[in-house]
Design a protein around this motif. Structure first.
Motif, PDB file in Angstrom:
ATOM      1  N   LYS A  19      20.159  17.955   7.097  1.00 46.84           N
ATOM      2  CA  LYS A  19      19.297  17.584   5.070  1.00 46.84           C
ATOM      3  C   LYS A  19      17.939  18.541   5.570  1.00 46.84           C
ATOM      4  O   LYS A  19      17.062  18.734   6.494  1.00 46.84           O
ATOM      5  CB  LYS A  19      19.013  16.382   5.479  1.00 46.84           C
ATOM      6  N   GLN A  30      23.088  21.247  -7.239  1.00 45.84           N
ATOM      7  CA  GLN A  30      23.468  19.708  -7.977  1.00 45.84           C
ATOM      8  C   GLN A  30      22.911  19.222  -6.359  1.00 45.84           C
ATOM      9  O   GLN A  30      23.334  18.325  -5.874  1.00 45.84           O
ATOM     10  CB  GLN A  30      25.388  19.667  -8.073  1.00 45.84           C
ATOM     11  N   LEU A  31      21.563  19.167  -6.333  1.00 46.37           N
ATOM     12  CA  LEU A  31      20.620  18.705  -5.105  1.00 46.37           C
ATOM     13  C   LEU A  31      20.305  16.714  -5.286  1.00 46.37           C
ATOM     14  O   LEU A  31      20.600  16.867  -6.908  1.00 46.37           O
ATOM     15  CB  LEU A  31      19.190  19.382  -4.791  1.00 46.37           C
ATOM     16  N   THR A  32      20.051  16.594  -4.286  1.00 46.16           N
ATOM     17  CA  THR A  32      19.884  15.099  -4.796  1.00 46.16           C
ATOM     18  C   THR A  32      18.976  14.709  -4.641  1.00 46.16           C
ATOM     19  O   THR A  32      18.243  15.584  -4.112  1.00 46.16           O
ATOM     20  CB  THR A  32      20.020  14.493  -3.564  1.00 46.16           C
ATOM     21  N   ARG A  33      18.678  14.370  -6.298  1.00 43.13           N
ATOM     22  CA  ARG A  33      17.136  13.966  -5.918  1.00 43.13           C
ATOM     23  C   ARG A  33      16.614  12.302  -5.838  1.00 43.13           C
ATOM     24  O   ARG A  33      17.707  11.591  -5.647  1.00 43.13           O
ATOM     25  CB  ARG A  33      16.901  13.558  -7.676  1.00 43.13           C
ATOM     26  N   GLU A  34      15.547  12.129  -4.638  1.00 40.41           N
ATOM     27  CA  GLU A  34      15.003  11.487  -4.112  1.00 40.41           C
ATOM     28  C   GLU A  34      13.584  11.465  -3.906  1.00 40.41           C
ATOM     29  O   GLU A  34      12.843  12.408  -4.945  1.00 40.41           O
ATOM     30  CB  GLU A  34      15.236  11.720  -2.488  1.00 40.41           C
ATOM     31  N   TYR A  37      14.182  17.304  -4.060  1.00 36.92           N
ATOM     32  CA  TYR A  37      15.157  17.489  -4.120  1.00 36.92           C
ATOM     33  C   TYR A  37      15.558  17.448  -2.858  1.00 36.92           C
ATOM     34  O   TYR A  37      15.211  18.396  -1.776  1.00 36.92           O
ATOM     35  CB  TYR A  37      15.868  18.682  -4.864  1.00 36.92           C
ATOM     36  N   THR A  38      16.833  17.229  -2.679  1.00 35.74           N
ATOM     37  CA  THR A  38      17.579  17.342  -0.997  1.00 35.74           C
ATOM     38  C   THR A  38      18.798  18.107  -0.655  1.00 35.74           C
ATOM     39  O   THR A  38      19.700  17.456  -1.959  1.00 35.74           O
ATOM     40  CB  THR A  38      17.587  16.398  -0.169  1.00 35.74           C
ATOM     41  N   VAL A  39      19.198  18.702  -0.441  1.00 37.58           N
ATOM     42  CA  VAL A  39      20.568  18.907   0.606  1.00 37.58           C
ATOM     43  C   VAL A  39      21.067  18.144   1.641  1.00 37.58           C
ATOM     44  O   VAL A  39      20.195  18.707   2.815  1.00 37.58           O
ATOM     45  CB  VAL A  39      20.315  20.407  -0.075  1.00 37.58           C
ATOM     46  N   GLU A  40      22.031  18.315   1.930  1.00 36.65           N
ATOM     47  CA  GLU A  40      22.944  17.620   2.794  1.00 36.65           C
ATOM     48  C   GLU A  40      24.460  18.970   3.577  1.00 36.65           C
ATOM     49  O   GLU A  40      25.259  18.902   3.110  1.00 36.65           O
ATOM     50  CB  GLU A  40      23.989  16.263   3.572  1.00 36.65           C
TER      51      GLU A  40
END
Length: 290
Positions: free
Chosen positions: A238, A253-257, A267-270
């Motif tokens: 991650k 489409q990175l995850t907004r946290e 913004y994160t990615v796994e």
């Protein structure tokens, strides 16, 4: 692997060996790196394993990978009229399959059209060269578990070296200028116990008592974008996006946290480890600023 009648079973999917018995299996979602065994209806549950219900209502029996003798994917192929097919279903009298060949004339004459490609259902007595193909999943999983453990799951960490021994340490000195070391069962004689720690596993060191004090973190690139690694989730690395392109975050489409400070957004990615490049560890000397 076949059933008592010699039919392919399963025709495709995952199989695990536990205590000498074979079970259909799957990765245990949310319980990585465990594997779930899936006994067929009416079959006794695997010994010494507790059941767990999945979100879809199915019941599996999680088992640690070190307790398995094997875990692999299964795919069956066969030939009909000398043409190659991937088996998709089996009955006592027929096999169904997707056409793997390239003879368009043969396909149009004998098979049914799929969205992409062709398929057919064939009498078993016309089938030849029925073969099982396996891809090992267990050894790659065990190798990944070892690699993540060796890299401490790519989490940012801080360490201090005292008399040649390396300990996890606080990232900042306290108000008195002392640095907390997590020593576990060690009791360094020249260091004082941290009075704020009831576990008695933390000792305080002045900077001049340390051989080194440093912070480590990992970076990588994914789809060309830069990321700081912050750990792993279900065996995937991650990372927090450190580039400045909103277009990149939106396109991939990175995850907004919400960040750790509960104020800023990140913004994160796994992603699987084999999907990243330029994975590199960095070390920052903290004693230099003392």
């Amino acid at each position: 692997m076949t059933d008592p009648a010699g039919h392919p079973f399963p025709v495709r999917g995952e199989v695990a060996a536990f205590h000498g018995d074979l079970y259909q299996a799957r990765a245990a979602v949310g319980l990585w790196p465990y594997v779930e065994l899936l006994p067929e209806p009416g079959r006794p549950a695997p010994a010494d394993l507790a059941p767990r219900e999945a979100a879809d209502g199915s019941v599996g029996y999680p088992v640690a990978p070190e307790r398995l003798e094997a875990w692999y994917t299964v795919q069956w192929t066969f030939r009909w009229h000398d043409e190659l097919f991937e088996c998709t279903a089996a009955t006592p009298t027929t096999l169904s399959g997707n056409y793997l060949g390239s003879d368009e004339h043969f396909a149009k004459e004998h098979l049914k059209r799929r969205v992409i490609g062709y398929r057919g259902v064939f009498p078993r007595h016309e089938i030849t060269e029925l073969a099982e193909h396996r891809e090992d999943l267990l050894q790659p999983l065990r190798a990944l578990v070892r690699r993540l453990a060796e890299a401490d799951h790519f989490r940012p960490q801080t360490y201090a070296v005292h008399h040649g021994q390396t300990y996890p340490a606080a990232a900042e000195a306290d108000a008195s200028g002392l640095i907390a070391l997590t020593t576990g069962h060690d009791r360094p004689e020249d260091l004082g116990a941290d009075p704020r720690d009831p576990s008695a596993e933390h000792f305080l060191a002045a900077p001049e008592q340390l051989d080194a004090w440093y912070r480590t973190h990992w970076t990588f690139r994914w789809q060309g974008g830069p990321f700081d690694a912050i750990g792993t989730v279900d065996g995937r690395i991650k990372g927090v996006y450190t580039g400045g392109s909103w277009g990149f975050a939106d396109t991939w489409q990175l995850t907004r946290e919400t960040g750790p400070d509960a104020v800023h957004t990140r913004y994160t990615v796994e992603v699987d480890l084999d999907g990243v490049t330029d994975l590199e560890q960095h070390r920052t000397d903290l004693l230099a600023n003392q």
